[in-house]
Design a protein around this motif. Structure first.
Motif, PDB file in Angstrom:
ATOM      1  N   PRO A  88       0.818  -1.229   0.000  1.00 13.94           N
ATOM      2  CA  PRO A  88       0.000   0.000   0.000  1.00 13.94           C
ATOM      3  C   PRO A  88       0.847   1.273   0.000  1.00 13.94           C
ATOM      4  N   PHE A  89       1.632   1.452  -1.048  1.00 15.60           N
ATOM      5  CA  PHE A  89       2.398   2.690  -1.177  1.00 15.60           C
ATOM      6  C   PHE A  89       2.367   3.164  -2.628  1.00 15.60           C
ATOM      7  N   LYS A  90       2.808   4.386  -2.837  1.00 17.31           N
ATOM      8  CA  LYS A  90       2.910   4.941  -4.175  1.00 17.31           C
ATOM      9  C   LYS A  90       4.316   5.478  -4.406  1.00 17.31           C
ATOM     10  N   LEU A  91       4.805   5.287  -5.628  1.00 14.85           N
ATOM     11  CA  LEU A  91       6.067   5.882  -6.045  1.00 14.85           C
ATOM     12  C   LEU A  91       5.724   7.234  -6.649  1.00 14.85           C
ATOM     13  N   ILE A  92       6.415   8.267  -6.205  1.00 16.39           N
ATOM     14  CA  ILE A  92       6.067   9.614  -6.639  1.00 16.39           C
ATOM     15  C   ILE A  92       7.303  10.386  -7.104  1.00 16.39           C
ATOM     16  N   VAL A  93       7.042  11.481  -7.809  1.00 21.87           N
ATOM     17  CA  VAL A  93       8.106  12.408  -8.181  1.00 21.87           C
ATOM     18  C   VAL A  93       7.634  13.818  -7.838  1.00 21.87           C
ATOM     19  N   VAL A  94       8.504  14.563  -7.179  1.00 20.65           N
ATOM     20  CA  VAL A  94       8.249  15.978  -6.891  1.00 20.65           C
ATOM     21  C   VAL A  94       9.063  16.768  -7.906  1.00 20.65           C
ATOM     22  N   LYS A  95       8.381  17.541  -8.744  1.00 22.38           N
ATOM     23  CA  LYS A  95       9.045  18.256  -9.834  1.00 22.38           C
ATOM     24  C   LYS A  95       9.070  19.761  -9.587  1.00 22.38           C
ATOM     25  N   THR A  96      10.163  20.391  -9.989  1.00 29.60           N
ATOM     26  CA  THR A  96      10.244  21.848  -9.970  1.00 29.60           C
ATOM     27  C   THR A  96      10.832  22.327 -11.292  1.00 29.60           C
ATOM     28  N   ASN A  97      10.343  23.451 -11.767  1.00 28.08           N
ATOM     29  CA  ASN A  97      10.860  24.028 -13.011  1.00 28.08           C
ATOM     30  C   ASN A  97      11.625  25.325 -12.763  1.00 28.08           C
ATOM     31  N   SER A  98      11.985  25.561 -11.511  1.00 26.28           N
ATOM     32  CA  SER A  98      12.687  26.790 -11.158  1.00 26.28           C
ATOM     33  C   SER A  98      14.032  26.892 -11.883  1.00 26.28           C
ATOM     34  N   LYS A  99      14.304  28.057 -12.446  1.00 30.11           N
ATOM     35  CA  LYS A  99      15.583  28.287 -13.136  1.00 30.11           C
ATOM     36  C   LYS A  99      16.640  28.830 -12.176  1.00 30.11           C
TER      37      LYS A  99
END
Length: 257
Positions: A88-99
């Motif tokens: 009962p888990f999820k694989l996730i990605v936290v994305k940022t587009n900051s330059k």
């Protein structure tokens, strides 16, 4: 296995965590099904559970962000169960587009925890480029997605990903000259600071060895030990590469990056 004998395998671990694990094993036997830990466990716990699997009378499977992950969720499955193990888990990605901002592991971890999610509900993190890959309990995914909108000045988004999207861990290998294998000597080398600075960090509970706080400055660090230093990251001691002519130890370390 009786609870007392079970606990004897985990003398140095948190008693509440070990009691909870034992209760889940017993529940697995009673319902003849599959039961999961409700936190991600450190390697010294899940690896020992796998080691004593035959004595426990249940099937054990541990899974984390990747095969090399340290923190893992554990499934206890009855010998009589035909059900498939579905963690009962999820694989996730936290994305940022900051330059402008370059976010590191500590920034992502701090951002996630600032939402109120407890550390034990979150597994390992891997940072690659402008993305941070993580593993989190199923029921917390939507909460994180709604509440983690920025880290510092950087706007972020949270998405679910698959197994194949998870990158490999990356390490920076370094060699340090040391006088001994004492904890204060090694911390001093890893922070490129004085012994007094190292002692202050040890005495103020900023150092963990194998995920346990250590305040004994003369503790001997052994090959394979994981040294975590607040603000300086996590390091694995790879052993000695010999000595210099002046008798200094050539200590080899891998730092998670």
């Amino acid at each position: 296995m009786e609870k007392k004998n079970f606990k004897n395998h985990f003398i140095d671990e948190d008693e509440d965590i070990i009691s909870s694990v034992y209760d889940k094993i017993e529940l697995c036997k009673r319902i003849e099904g599959t039961v999961y830990t409700d936190i991600f466990l450190f390697p010294q716990i899940w690896s020992k559970l796998i080691e004593i699997e035959a004595e426990l009378g249940v099937l054990i499977e541990a899974k984390g962000l990747s095969l090399e992950s340290e923190k893992k969720m554990v499934a206890f499955k009855s010998y009589y169960s035909d059900e498939r193990v579905e963690f009962p888990f999820k694989l996730i990605v936290v994305k940022t587009n900051s330059k402008f901002d370059s976010l590191e592991h500590r920034h992502y971890l701090g951002g996630i925890l600032s939402t109120g999610i407890k550390r034990e509900k979150l597994g390992d993190l891997i940072v690659e480029g402008k993305n941070c890959y993580a593993i989190i309990f199923d029921g917390l995914f939507e909460f994180l997605k709604l509440n983690l909108l920025s880290i510092g000045r950087s706007k972020v988004t949270v998405e679910e990903v698959g197994d194949r999207d998870i990158p490999q861990y990356r390490f920076e290998e370094k060699e340090y000259l040391m006088n001994s294998y004492r904890l204060d000597v090694i911390v001093s080398a890893l922070i490129s600071g004085s012994r007094n600075e190292a002692l202050k960090m040890i005495n103020s509970s900023q150092i963990m060895v194998n995920y346990r706080l250590k305040t004994n400055k003369s503790l001997t660090v052994k090959k394979g030990d994981v040294i975590s230093i607040r603000r300086y990251g996590k390091h694995i001691f790879e052993g000695s590469e010999g000595e210099t002519k002046k008798g200094k130890i050539k200590g080899k370390f891998k730092k998670y990056i």
